[in-house]
Design a protein around this motif. Structure first.
Motif, PDB file in Angstrom:
ATOM      1  N   ASP A   1      -5.861  -1.254  -4.758  1.00 38.98           N
ATOM      2  CA  ASP A   1      -5.251  -1.796  -3.541  1.00 38.98           C
ATOM      3  C   ASP A   1      -6.199  -2.811  -2.903  1.00 38.98           C
ATOM      4  O   ASP A   1      -7.157  -2.434  -2.238  1.00 38.98           O
ATOM      5  N   GLU A   2      -5.927  -4.068  -3.105  1.00 39.69           N
ATOM      6  CA  GLU A   2      -6.764  -5.166  -2.603  1.00 39.69           C
ATOM      7  C   GLU A   2      -8.243  -4.898  -2.847  1.00 39.69           C
ATOM      8  O   GLU A   2      -9.037  -4.886  -1.907  1.00 39.69           O
TER       9      GLU A   2
ATOM     10  N   SER B   1       0.832  -1.206   0.000  1.00 36.18           N
ATOM     11  CA  SER B   1       0.000   0.000   0.000  1.00 36.18           C
ATOM     12  C   SER B   1       0.860   1.246   0.000  1.00 36.18           C
ATOM     13  O   SER B   1       0.558   2.226  -0.691  1.00 36.18           O
TER      14      SER B   1
HETATM   15 MG   LIG Z   1      -2.256  -2.591   2.265  1.00 37.07          MG
END
Ligand SMILES: [Mg+2]
Ligand SMILES: Nc1ncnc2c1ncn2[C@@H]1O[C@H](COP(=O)(O)OP(=O)(O)OP(=O)(O)O)[C@@H](O)[C@H]1O
Lengths: 306, 331
Positions: free
Chosen positions: B179-180, B48
């Motif tokens: 991000d995910e 991240s």
């Molecule tokens: Mg993360």
């Protein structure tokens, strides 16, 4: 507009409101009082500011149902011979205007400072919060007494009567902004950790826009609840200052100065001059407070369930 | 393939009371126009942080300590805040993990979309709404005109993630950093969202950086994989190479730990022994050596640089491992 109204009718807030008798009664009372206050020239039997209407000979006439009362003066007259009902209606208008404007001033200052302190944090936050502590450690009465004494000496008692309304708004407004600043700051601290704020940053919005457009609307429930409490407080503060002779002059009385003016006559038997404005003040403040309680309970578990 | 994004030696530190912590240590990779890259690694690897560092959004106490980011040849890591803000949400968009949290709860999605458009373009309300409807249709939201006037809580998680993707698409970005994006969703919806990304990237020739800890997800979606460990990229290559013939022992461990449906030999997962070091206590030399089954003496003495690795079909990749240092002799 109608769309919004439809949406509101379906909302949890409206649903709670319908089921809460206390809230309905206090809301209705408040609406009634506001309508009376703001249509004062239309519904009041007399104009208490017009000296042609005032006859000193008819002073201290008791209410209509007591011996000596007349149909001309439903709630009797005060020491100057003004119709008490009319004076109360006009006085309530002044009380409400001062209360709302003072709270608006508190809200503007407090929200700006709270947003900035909460959003930027660090030194700015420390500075503003210490300022709030200092402000709160002064009693507003002390500040008001000091400022009004200086003002009265500077502009003369006669002129002071003219500037009494803005004076009261500013004193009460300045005294209480820390309440707003603290509430807003606490909400901002909680909100700014949420992902939608990060998402707004990623979208390229600037700090200003994020603070005002994204964070502030999410802090509205506590602000709304605080505002009702603060209006009630401001009306009480105004009454207290006027009662102490620091507020509205007897020629343009607010509820507080009416109570004060009538106080001298209470022992000579003219209790109504103090009692009726007092009862009206209590009803007004109580209605606002009860509505505030309802809002706090209704909005607390979060209006928007995520 | 011309370069869309070049990340060179990017280093991010966090200034903590106990001293600086290096969350990103000399990360280097490149992404071509319309290319899809998967950034994988376990929790805390710095994925991240890498995503945010690309658009220069590292919040205090973090700061970018070194390196450059070039986007379409322009060094965006050197731009002033004002200028990079015009790139965020416009030419580079980002999508986050939790669709429940990413939308502002008190604004209708129409408002949020219109404002996102107007932040970067000088267009009127009706024109903006038309674009918004168009993008909602592109992510397969049924009856988008009606949906514009609804609030986020009126949508399911999968729908919200679609809306968030639609918002990311609004200004036709050249790169999306996700991000995910499916971690908070259940499995069937995960697959739908990944299919949507794939479809969108193919339609619009948009670049994608897909951040995830799930190798299975990236292996079906991206063309390239970069594997991160303790703030560094330890292996990079074409997806099928990295998945089929992993070179770095860490990647080999990750692949071995994947549950395999057709595996007859046993159901126990082969987890890599040990845990990733906390970033304040990264071991000297190669940061993976305490857990590495092939560790040599040199591994605890000096860190391996990025070394080229070759595949039988002529393709190449990179692994940061002394095993591939020709001067040390192949094992
Ligand atoms: Mg993360
Ligand atoms: N605000 C911060 N303050 C201090 N350290 C931080 C901060 N943000 C990140 N870090 C450090 O950076 C490291 C990498 O964090 P990052 O969020 O990039 O991990 P990740 O790979 O995305 O993991 P996950 O899969 O859990 O999302 C963390 O282990 C943490 O030590």
């Amino acid at each position: 507009m109608t769309d919004r109204w439809q949406r509101f009718k379906k909302s949890a807030l409206f649903h709670d409101f319908k089921g809460d008798k206390v809230a309905i009664v206090s809301f209705a009372t408040l609406v009634l009082l506001f309508i009376c206050a703001f249509s004062a020239p239309l519904i009041a039997p007399y104009n208490p500011y017009d000296s042609a209407n005032i006859d000193i000979m008819s002073s201290e006439i008791p209410p209509v149902w007591m011996a000596g009362g007349t149909n001309d003066y439903l709630l009797g007259t005060d020491a100057q011979g003004r119709d008490l009902l009319s004076t109360m209606i006009y006085g309530m208008r002044i009380s409400i205007i001062i209360g709302i404007c003072a709270v608006a001033l508190q809200a503007v200052i407090g929200i700006i400072i709270g947003l900035i302190a909460g959003y930027y944090g660090g030194k700015l936050d420390g500075f503003f919060m210490r300022l709030a502590d200092v402000q709160l450690s002064f009693s507003y009465l002390m500040v008001a007494i000091f400022v009004s004494a200086v003002l009265q000496a500077a502009v003369g008692v006669g002129r002071f009567a003219e500037i009494a309304v803005p004076f009261l708004i500013i004193v009460i407004g300045l005294a209480q902004w820390p309440q707003y600043a603290r509430t807003v700051r606490a909400s901002v601290l909680a909100e700014k950790k949420k992902e939608y704020v990060e998402a707004a940053r990623v979208t390229g919005f600037g700090a200003h826009r994020i603070m005002w457009r994204h964070i502030l609307p999410n802090c509205m429930s506590p602000i709304l609840v605080l505002s009702t409490i603060q209006v009630a407080n401001a009306v009480m503060s105004e009454a207290a200052l006027s009662f102490l002779g620091l507020g509205m002059p007897v020629t343009r009385p607010s509820l507080g100065s009416l109570i004060n003016a009538g106080f001298e006559y209470i022992f000579s038997g003219s209790w109504w001059i103090t009692a009726f404005p007092g009862v009206l003040l209590v009803i007004l403040v109580l209605a606002v407070n009860l509505l505030g309680d309802f809002l706090r309970d209704a909005l607390n578990p979060k209006l928007y369930k995520g | 393939m011309s370069a869309l994004l070049q990340v060179q030696d990017l280093t991010v530190n966090f200034a903590l009371r106990t001293g600086d912590l290096t969350a990103l240590n000399g990360v280097t990779f490149a992404l071509g126009e319309g290319e899809r890259l998967g950034l994988v690694g376990e929790s805390g690897a710095g994925k991240s942080v890498a995503g945010f560092a690309i658009i220069n959004l590292i919040g205090k106490p973090g700061y970018i300590a070194g390196g450059r980011v070039l986007f379409q040849g322009e060094e965006i890591s050197a731009l002033p805040e004002e200028a990079i803000r015009r790139i965020r949400g416009h030419r580079i968009s980002m999508v986050f993990q939790d669709p429940m949290m990413t939308l502002n709860p008190v604004l209708t999605i129409g408002t949020q979309m219109v404002e996102t458009l107007q932040a970067h373009r000088n267009i009127g309300q009706s024109e903006a709404e038309a674009i918004a409807v168009d993008k909602l249709r592109q992510v397969h939201i049924p009856s988008p005109e009606k949906r514009l006037h609804q609030y986020p809580h009126e949508f399911s998680g999968g729908m919200r993630q679609r809306i968030i993707i639609a918002i990311a698409l609004l200004n036709d970005p050249q790169l999306i950093i996700a991000d995910e994006p499916t971690t908070a969703l259940d499995v069937t919806i995960q697959a739908e969202i990944m299919d949507l990304f794939l479809e969108l990237c193919r339609q619009t020739r948009m670049g994608l950086i897909l951040i995830t800890h799930d190798l299975a997800v990236v292996s079906e979606t991206t063309e390239k994989i970069a594997v991160m460990y303790a703030g560094e990229i330890v292996e990079e290559g074409r997806t099928e190479d990295v998945v089929r013939r992993p070179r770095h022992p860490y990647t080999q461990g990750l692949i071995a730990a994947l549950p395999q449906g057709d595996d007859q030999r046993g159901t126990r997962l082969n987890q890599i022994p040990g845990t990733m070091p906390t970033l304040t206590r990264i071991p000297p030399g190669c940061s993976f050596h305490p857990r590495c089954p092939h560790a040599m003496d040199v591994c605890s003495e000096r860190a391996p640089g990025p070394l080229p690795v070759a595949y039988p079909d002529g393709g190449g990749g990179m692994a940061a491992c002394h095993l591939y240092d020709p001067n040390l002799g192949d094992r």
